[in-house]
Design an enzyme around this catalytic site. Structure first.
Site: not given
Length: 717
Positions: A307, A649
């Protein structure tokens, strides 16, 4: 030689007291390249002494080198202005960390460095920073037109904000957001896109196949260097593009549309005799009423922990200057294929990836080729299994592309890189010219410099004699510390911690006094007797200090370091302190790039503590250069981070409007969460609800595009 933990801790602290402490303040002001070279030299000394069984000498060299990596360099002035040297720092740090037998020693030095920095920031007597010259502000120079009065991006933060800061704030360990549900980033519906839907979901979990990576590792490539004048311009080329041919890229994609995209073949380059300027055209997208296809809104699948890569790629793809350099194949003009064959060309991998993203709007792809190339070039990143820092990855990519595209041809297409007017910039002509020529020769020139490179001037002015020292540095990314609340400078609790405050604090005047003051050569007392006593006393110092002196003298860059401080005896130090030696350090922007990338330093040394302070950042940012010229920027992308670096994230938000316009009914903001995409509309999420700024405790990297005055008037009138 075996040492227990207590002995190692005592040795680490002793090395700091003898070899680091008295030079720390001066080293923070030194040239970053010199600091990196010395840290690399110490690592080589460590390896050499290990081979000849001088274990104590080797251990001492390693400890001093770790102090450079975790204390001196991160706290140095030029470290906040990050350019291609940051990649060298990351590689050097990896070299130290790969010495697994020294893992505990490295951890002790890192922990001690954290304590030292905390203590250093807590001492208010030696450092005082004031903001006398505000270099950044968010309001336009003139009132906004009526139709421009509504600008905003969805604000997730509804709580009260803070007062304007004037000091640094230390990150805290917030575990409230560590539990990230990874399934939320995957499929929420089948491979279809409902008409009028605000959220687009891509692919299925079955499509998330983990790529098989090559094991080949390449060595460290040297930067391009040139001492000769640029060659004459080559003949102009034309590119013959064949459309409607199925793309043969290795990247896999999953379709959301029944319409087959036009594909492009590798163009042929033929030399022709023509004086006409070269035209670099983008690939052709088939006419479509689908906004996803028209604006190339393409998702990127996450095979494991990528990510941080996907988020940066979306922002780089949204950077028009950078994206078009590859999509038009212009990058090939500068690519050194002899030094960088196809097997190690990150540039070509980016070209293939960008072309795939450009022609496959409404789909999601797995960037296999790009990931494989990154794995090959940087096996230490352990792609795709390990989570990494996204701004570090950005700097690694920019540094590598800079190396591959450093070429004599660059100056013919980007003459601004070698032209300057010192008087117009209001810099010291002789100092600036000397630095500029040396910097260009050392680092080479590339299109990356044209897009991302800015310049700063740092001035140290002695308050006793008026003498000044000038130094200059470049940056690709501005890394800004997050300020903390000031309970005594401002009384209004409604004031916010703004991005402009971070910039103004960065450029604010800093008063250095006592041991922290600049060692002004004009004020240095040259007492021959004191020098003789100092030489005699140095002979009696411990073998640890003697070793450090030897390693420093053998370094080709030892002149960057603390030779000024070593001339001062205790007697001289008392005389100087009695006269209150004081220095004012000031920092100014002298050149700002077309693309301004700002990194908010939210993580601390161990990368598990995060500063979750809410930052308000504007859609329009104005920055004042030293010569008084105002450079205006518009926001077009951000990378956001939730959780901590180990268990967190990354997502990105990009304005996909082709010219990054942000006027009423023009902006097209899209959130990219791997292959999950959310398009924000004006009737939802308050995107145009009357605000010109955003607030977030997760914003991490911001991308701003420079606006010309003419474009500013056209866009908002």
């Amino acid at each position: 030689m075996l040492l227990n933990p207590d002995q190692i801790l005592n040795l680490v602290r002793k090395v700091y007291e003898v070899d680091i402490k008295q030079f720390y303040s001066q080293l923070r002001l030194k040239n970053l390249r010199g600091l990196l070279d010395h840290a690399a030299h110490l690592f080589n000394v460590y390896l050499r002494d290990l081979e000849i069984n001088q274990e104590m000498e080797a251990l001492t060299a390693f400890i001093i080198g770790c102090y450079y990596l975790y204390l001196i360099i991160p706290q140095s002035l030029q470290f906040q202005t990050r350019n291609n040297l940051y990649s060298s720092y990351a590689k050097l740090k990896n070299d130290y960390q790969d010495e697994h037998v020294m893992g505990y020693v490295l951890k002790v030095v890192r922990d001690e460095s954290t304590v030292i920095v905390d203590r250093y920031l807590a001492e208010s007597n030696g450092i005082c920073r004031t903001i006398k010259r505000k270099r950044a502000y968010s309001l336009p120079l003139r009132p906004l037109p009526v139709h421009m009065a509504s600008l905003s991006i969805h604000n997730k933060f509804d709580g009260s904000l803070h007062e304007i800061p004037n000091e640094l704030t230390k990150p805290t360990n917030d575990n409230s957001k560590e539990d990230i549900v990874r399934e939320s980033n995957q499929i929420a519906s089948s491979n279809k896109l409902e008409a009028g839907s605000e959220v687009a979901y891509y692919t299925s979990k079955e499509a998330l196949s983990k790529p098989s990576y090559l094991k080949l590792s390449t060595g460290k490539d040297a930067l391009f260097k040139t001492l000769s004048s640029p060659a004459t311009a080559p003949p102009v080329h034309s590119l013959e593009v064949s459309s409607q041919i199925r793309d043969s890229s290795q990247d896999s994609s999953s379709s959301l549309s029944k319409v087959e995209k036009p594909k492009e073949e590798e163009g042929k380059i033929e030399a022709i005799e023509s004086s006409a300027p070269k035209a670099y055209n983008l690939p052709v997208i088939e006419d479509s009423n689908d906004l996803l296809s028209e604006l190339s809104i393409t998702g990127l699948q996450n095979p494991c922990n990528t990510c941080y890569i996907n988020s940066i790629i979306q922002c780089l793809f949204g950077t028009t200057l950078f994206r078009d350099l590859f999509l038009t194949k212009k990058y090939r003009l500068f690519l050194n294929t002899n030094k960088y064959p196809k097997e190690v060309q990150l540039s070509r991998s980016i070209y293939v990836l960008f072309k795939k993203m450009y022609l496959n709007g409404g789909r999601a792809i797995i960037p296999n080729r790009f990931l494989k190339m990154c794995k090959k070039l940087r096996p230490d990143l352990n792609i795709p299994d390990d989570q990494q820092d996204t701004q570090e990855f950005l700097l690694i990519v920019l540094a590598r592309i800079h190396e591959e595209l450093s070429n004599e041809n660059v100056v013919k297409y980007y003459p601004d890189l070698v032209s300057y007017d010192a008087n117009a910039l209001q810099v010291n002509p002789s100092k600036y010219e000397k630095w500029y020529e040396r910097n260009v020769i050392t680092d080479g020139l590339s299109p990356i410099d044209h897009i991302y490179r800015g310049q700063l001037e740092n001035i140290l002015k002695c308050q006793r004699c008026g003498n000044s020292s000038y130094s200059y540095s470049t940056f690709y990314v501005l890394s800004l510390a997050i300020p903390k609340l000031s309970l005594y400078s401002f009384t209004s609790k409604s004031r916010k911690i703004k991005l402009e405050d971070c910039i103004n604090l960065f450029t604010g005047d800093e008063e250095l006094s006592g041991d922290n003051a600049w060692d002004c050569p004009n004020c240095r007392i040259t007492d021959s007797k004191s020098k003789k006593e100092e030489i005699t006393s140095q002979k009696k110092k411990s073998t640890i200090f003697g070793f450090h002196s030897r390693s420093r003298s053998k370094s080709p860059h030892h002149h960057h370091h603390h030779h000024h401080s070593s001339d001062d005896s205790t007697k001289n130090a008392k005389k100087r302190n009695s006269k209150k030696l004081t220095t004012i350090k000031s920092l100014d922007f002298i050149v700002l790039p077309p693309i301004l990338v700002i990194h908010l330093s939210r993580f601390y040394y161990d990368l598990t503590k995060k500063n979750s302070t809410v930052i308000t950042y504007p859609l329009i940012l104005n920055i004042i250069l030293k010569n008084g010229k105002v450079i205006r920027y518009k926001l077009y992308g951000t990378v956001n981070h939730s959780g901590n670096l180990i268990n967190g994230h990354y997502t990105s938000v990009v304005n996909k409007e082709k010219s990054h316009e942000i006027g009423l009914n023009r902006q097209v903001w899209v959130t990219f969460d791997d292959d999950y995409i959310q398009q924000h509309r004006k009737d939802r999420n308050n995107f145009e609800a009357g605000k010109t700024e955003m607030s977030s405790d997760e914003v991490y990297v911001l991308f701003y595009e420079r606006m010309d005055e003419e474009n500013y008037e056209e866009e908002f009138c």
